[in-house]
Design a protein around this motif. Sequence first.
Motif, PDB file in Angstrom:
ATOM      1  N   ASP A  61       0.778  -1.162  -0.101  1.00  0.00           N
ATOM      2  CA  ASP A  61      -0.122   0.004   0.175  1.00  0.00           C
ATOM      3  C   ASP A  61       0.814   1.195   0.021  1.00  0.00           C
ATOM      4  O   ASP A  61       0.428   2.236   0.406  1.00  0.00           O
ATOM      5  CB  ASP A  61      -0.955  -0.027   1.135  1.00  0.00           C
ATOM      6  N   PHE A  62       2.084   1.157  -0.329  1.00  0.00           N
ATOM      7  CA  PHE A  62       3.049   2.334  -0.597  1.00  0.00           C
ATOM      8  C   PHE A  62       3.728   2.647   0.849  1.00  0.00           C
ATOM      9  O   PHE A  62       4.261   3.685   0.826  1.00  0.00           O
ATOM     10  CB  PHE A  62       2.467   3.423  -1.445  1.00  0.00           C
ATOM     11  N   ALA A  63       3.097   1.988   1.620  1.00  0.00           N
ATOM     12  CA  ALA A  63       3.850   2.356   3.340  1.00  0.00           C
ATOM     13  C   ALA A  63       4.668   1.670   3.729  1.00  0.00           C
ATOM     14  O   ALA A  63       4.757   0.599   3.474  1.00  0.00           O
ATOM     15  CB  ALA A  63       2.428   2.589   4.091  1.00  0.00           C
ATOM     16  N   CYS A  64       5.554   2.346   4.622  1.00  0.00           N
ATOM     17  CA  CYS A  64       6.739   1.612   5.393  1.00  0.00           C
ATOM     18  C   CYS A  64       6.655   2.412   6.819  1.00  0.00           C
ATOM     19  O   CYS A  64       6.663   3.477   7.134  1.00  0.00           O
ATOM     20  CB  CYS A  64       8.105   2.131   4.736  1.00  0.00           C
ATOM     21  N   SER A  65       6.185   1.557   7.534  1.00  0.00           N
ATOM     22  CA  SER A  65       5.684   2.113   9.066  1.00  0.00           C
ATOM     23  C   SER A  65       6.633   1.463  10.207  1.00  0.00           C
ATOM     24  O   SER A  65       7.021   0.259  10.059  1.00  0.00           O
ATOM     25  CB  SER A  65       4.186   1.829   9.184  1.00  0.00           C
ATOM     26  N   VAL A  66       6.867   2.329  11.143  1.00  0.00           N
ATOM     27  CA  VAL A  66       7.507   1.936  12.353  1.00  0.00           C
ATOM     28  C   VAL A  66       6.464   1.840  13.393  1.00  0.00           C
ATOM     29  O   VAL A  66       5.566   2.673  13.692  1.00  0.00           O
ATOM     30  CB  VAL A  66       8.694   3.095  12.875  1.00  0.00           C
ATOM     31  N   TRP A  67       6.812   0.794  14.199  1.00  0.00           N
ATOM     32  CA  TRP A  67       5.949   0.141  15.302  1.00  0.00           C
ATOM     33  C   TRP A  67       6.590   0.207  16.438  1.00  0.00           C
ATOM     34  O   TRP A  67       7.548  -0.366  16.522  1.00  0.00           O
ATOM     35  CB  TRP A  67       5.034  -0.853  14.852  1.00  0.00           C
ATOM     36  N   SER A  68       5.626   0.690  17.713  1.00  0.00           N
ATOM     37  CA  SER A  68       6.303   0.296  18.966  1.00  0.00           C
ATOM     38  C   SER A  68       4.970  -0.432  19.630  1.00  0.00           C
ATOM     39  O   SER A  68       4.142   0.206  19.811  1.00  0.00           O
ATOM     40  CB  SER A  68       6.339   1.495  19.853  1.00  0.00           C
ATOM     41  N   GLY A  69       5.333  -1.682  19.715  1.00  0.00           N
ATOM     42  CA  GLY A  69       4.143  -2.757  20.111  1.00  0.00           C
ATOM     43  C   GLY A  69       3.109  -2.602  18.749  1.00  0.00           C
ATOM     44  O   GLY A  69       3.785  -2.861  17.766  1.00  0.00           O
ATOM     45  N   ASN A  70       2.065  -2.351  19.317  1.00  0.00           N
ATOM     46  CA  ASN A  70       0.885  -2.044  17.949  1.00  0.00           C
ATOM     47  C   ASN A  70       0.485  -0.894  17.568  1.00  0.00           C
ATOM     48  O   ASN A  70      -0.226  -0.689  17.052  1.00  0.00           O
ATOM     49  CB  ASN A  70      -0.289  -3.229  18.408  1.00  0.00           C
ATOM     50  N   GLN A  71       1.290   0.053  18.225  1.00  0.00           N
ATOM     51  CA  GLN A  71       0.881   1.465  18.030  1.00  0.00           C
ATOM     52  C   GLN A  71       2.038   2.065  16.834  1.00  0.00           C
ATOM     53  O   GLN A  71       3.202   1.760  17.168  1.00  0.00           O
ATOM     54  CB  GLN A  71       1.051   2.229  19.116  1.00  0.00           C
ATOM     55  N   MET A  72       1.448   2.771  15.754  1.00  0.00           N
ATOM     56  CA  MET A  72       2.382   3.296  14.790  1.00  0.00           C
ATOM     57  C   MET A  72       3.258   4.541  15.565  1.00  0.00           C
ATOM     58  O   MET A  72       2.764   5.189  15.905  1.00  0.00           O
ATOM     59  CB  MET A  72       1.698   3.828  13.721  1.00  0.00           C
ATOM     60  N   ALA A  73       4.599   4.419  15.234  1.00  0.00           N
ATOM     61  CA  ALA A  73       5.656   5.431  15.628  1.00  0.00           C
ATOM     62  C   ALA A  73       5.908   6.392  14.728  1.00  0.00           C
ATOM     63  O   ALA A  73       6.095   7.631  14.974  1.00  0.00           O
ATOM     64  CB  ALA A  73       6.631   4.670  16.410  1.00  0.00           C
ATOM     65  N   ALA A  74       5.815   6.019  13.598  1.00  0.00           N
ATOM     66  CA  ALA A  74       6.319   6.777  12.482  1.00  0.00           C
ATOM     67  C   ALA A  74       5.894   6.085  10.989  1.00  0.00           C
ATOM     68  O   ALA A  74       5.863   5.017  10.999  1.00  0.00           O
ATOM     69  CB  ALA A  74       7.596   7.154  12.532  1.00  0.00           C
ATOM     70  N   ALA A  75       5.598   6.863  10.159  1.00  0.00           N
ATOM     71  CA  ALA A  75       5.768   6.732   8.769  1.00  0.00           C
ATOM     72  C   ALA A  75       6.748   7.209   7.974  1.00  0.00           C
ATOM     73  O   ALA A  75       6.969   8.365   7.750  1.00  0.00           O
ATOM     74  CB  ALA A  75       4.103   7.059   8.406  1.00  0.00           C
ATOM     75  N   LEU A  76       7.381   6.498   7.166  1.00  0.00           N
ATOM     76  CA  LEU A  76       8.532   6.619   6.620  1.00  0.00           C
ATOM     77  C   LEU A  76       8.232   7.386   5.270  1.00  0.00           C
ATOM     78  O   LEU A  76       7.239   7.032   4.409  1.00  0.00           O
ATOM     79  CB  LEU A  76       9.605   5.610   6.155  1.00  0.00           C
ATOM     80  N   ASN A  77       9.063   8.416   4.764  1.00  0.00           N
ATOM     81  CA  ASN A  77       8.869   9.135   3.729  1.00  0.00           C
ATOM     82  C   ASN A  77      10.026   9.113   2.777  1.00  0.00           C
ATOM     83  O   ASN A  77      11.051  10.133   2.853  1.00  0.00           O
ATOM     84  CB  ASN A  77       7.934  10.313   3.696  1.00  0.00           C
ATOM     85  N   TRP A  78      10.459   8.306   1.990  1.00  0.00           N
ATOM     86  CA  TRP A  78      11.720   8.460   1.202  1.00  0.00           C
ATOM     87  C   TRP A  78      11.897   9.336   0.172  1.00  0.00           C
ATOM     88  O   TRP A  78      12.900   9.915  -0.267  1.00  0.00           O
ATOM     89  CB  TRP A  78      12.087   6.865   0.695  1.00  0.00           C
TER      90      TRP A  78
END
Length: 428
Positions: free
Chosen positions: A227-244
């Motif tokens: 879905d075009f997304a690369c996400s950083v998670w802490s547990g099951n909570q999203m901490a960041a969405a990367l934007n290259w």
Amino acid sequence: MGKRRVPDLYRSPFPLYAVRVDPSTGLLITAGGGGASKTGIKNAVHFLDLQLEGEQQYSATLLHAHDTDTRATMNMAVGDGVLAAGQDGTCCLLTFKVCSPKQRGAAQSEGNDSQKGSVRQRDVKRRAGEEAETGGRGSDTRAETPNIVVTHLADVQSDLNPQEPLQKVVRFSPDKSLLLTGGTDGHVRVWEFPSLKKKLDFKAHEGEIEDLDLSPGNKHLVTVGRDFACSVWSGNQMAAALNWEETTPQVAPKSHRYLACRFGRVEDQKDALRLYTVQIPHKRSRKPAACYLTKWDSKSFLPMLTSACGVEVFSCLTVSDSGTFLGLGTVTGSVAIYIAFSLQRLYYVQESHGIVVTDLVFLPDTLKGRSIKGTNEAVMLSVAVDSRCQVHAVARRRDFPVWLLLFLCGLLVVAAVLLLQHLFPGLL
């Protein structure tokens, strides 16, 4: 000029989809197969002994073939004597142990029922057939008396797609306390290991999960989806969405998608980490678009460097244990090794396999406490749908001694002084 050729380390009787190396036992493990279709192509996991012959040559000896019935292993991870294999929508956990033939017989006789006995009989017949087949194909792998005991540990449902469930990726956490999977239903599932008590189950992406990786200390989980997304998670909570795309304004939005992600160490920096991602064109076009490699800071998750890597579409990514090298395979069968610091290509073999490269792995610095890289600085194994496993080596770069450099500089200074005195007497 002809294309560069890499000799085959080993050729299996079925398509290969996954390869791993277990440092503690020294085993090379490959897996794949023809799936559930009745084509006569086997589904199996092969355990091989990898040996260094001389300083740069390698050989592989087939020790054991584990039949996986109608399910082909598409991805796998290796823990402490445990193999996690992705088969359809299931993660199959197997234990494996190296032992002598006598120990193998004793281990198999203890607690085995008649069903397991029939499986062993079929296994003996299958190995005999595989020995004849690999010998007929000119493989340099020779079948020997098995000394590997493989035991089924458990199965966990890793994908619940109602149409075609498929596990796309599996990882053990760096400390081997967690088992993580991602599949076509977009869910990340995390089990405590070895109890296999489910710890997390959450939807990370709309659509398939392509890849995931967990940082040392189990602090950050990174997931990649279609879905075009690369996400950083802490547990099951999203901490960041990367934007290259911040570093490549010339690239149109959503023209590329993330394919893979890996954490890697920073050479000579004990606690430093980097995250590496691969971006490939979302759609094919008449004018092929470039693929990209991006290096990220593992604390801020901001892009540090992005490099265009040609128009061959990448299919897989791996990182060496030291974090010095990145390995990349392509859908056209090419294999490349990049320098992690600069993202510059160091090694490349065009269409080494001739068909999509499905998995890569770097050899660890030691196997069973012995050096396995010889005079090479890095050694990487590749597997592909063409049933071949190949070795790709980077020769060790010769270091120029600092003392010799200083000595040569001193000689140049002395020579310059003498020349000036000769040309301009009394100047100095």
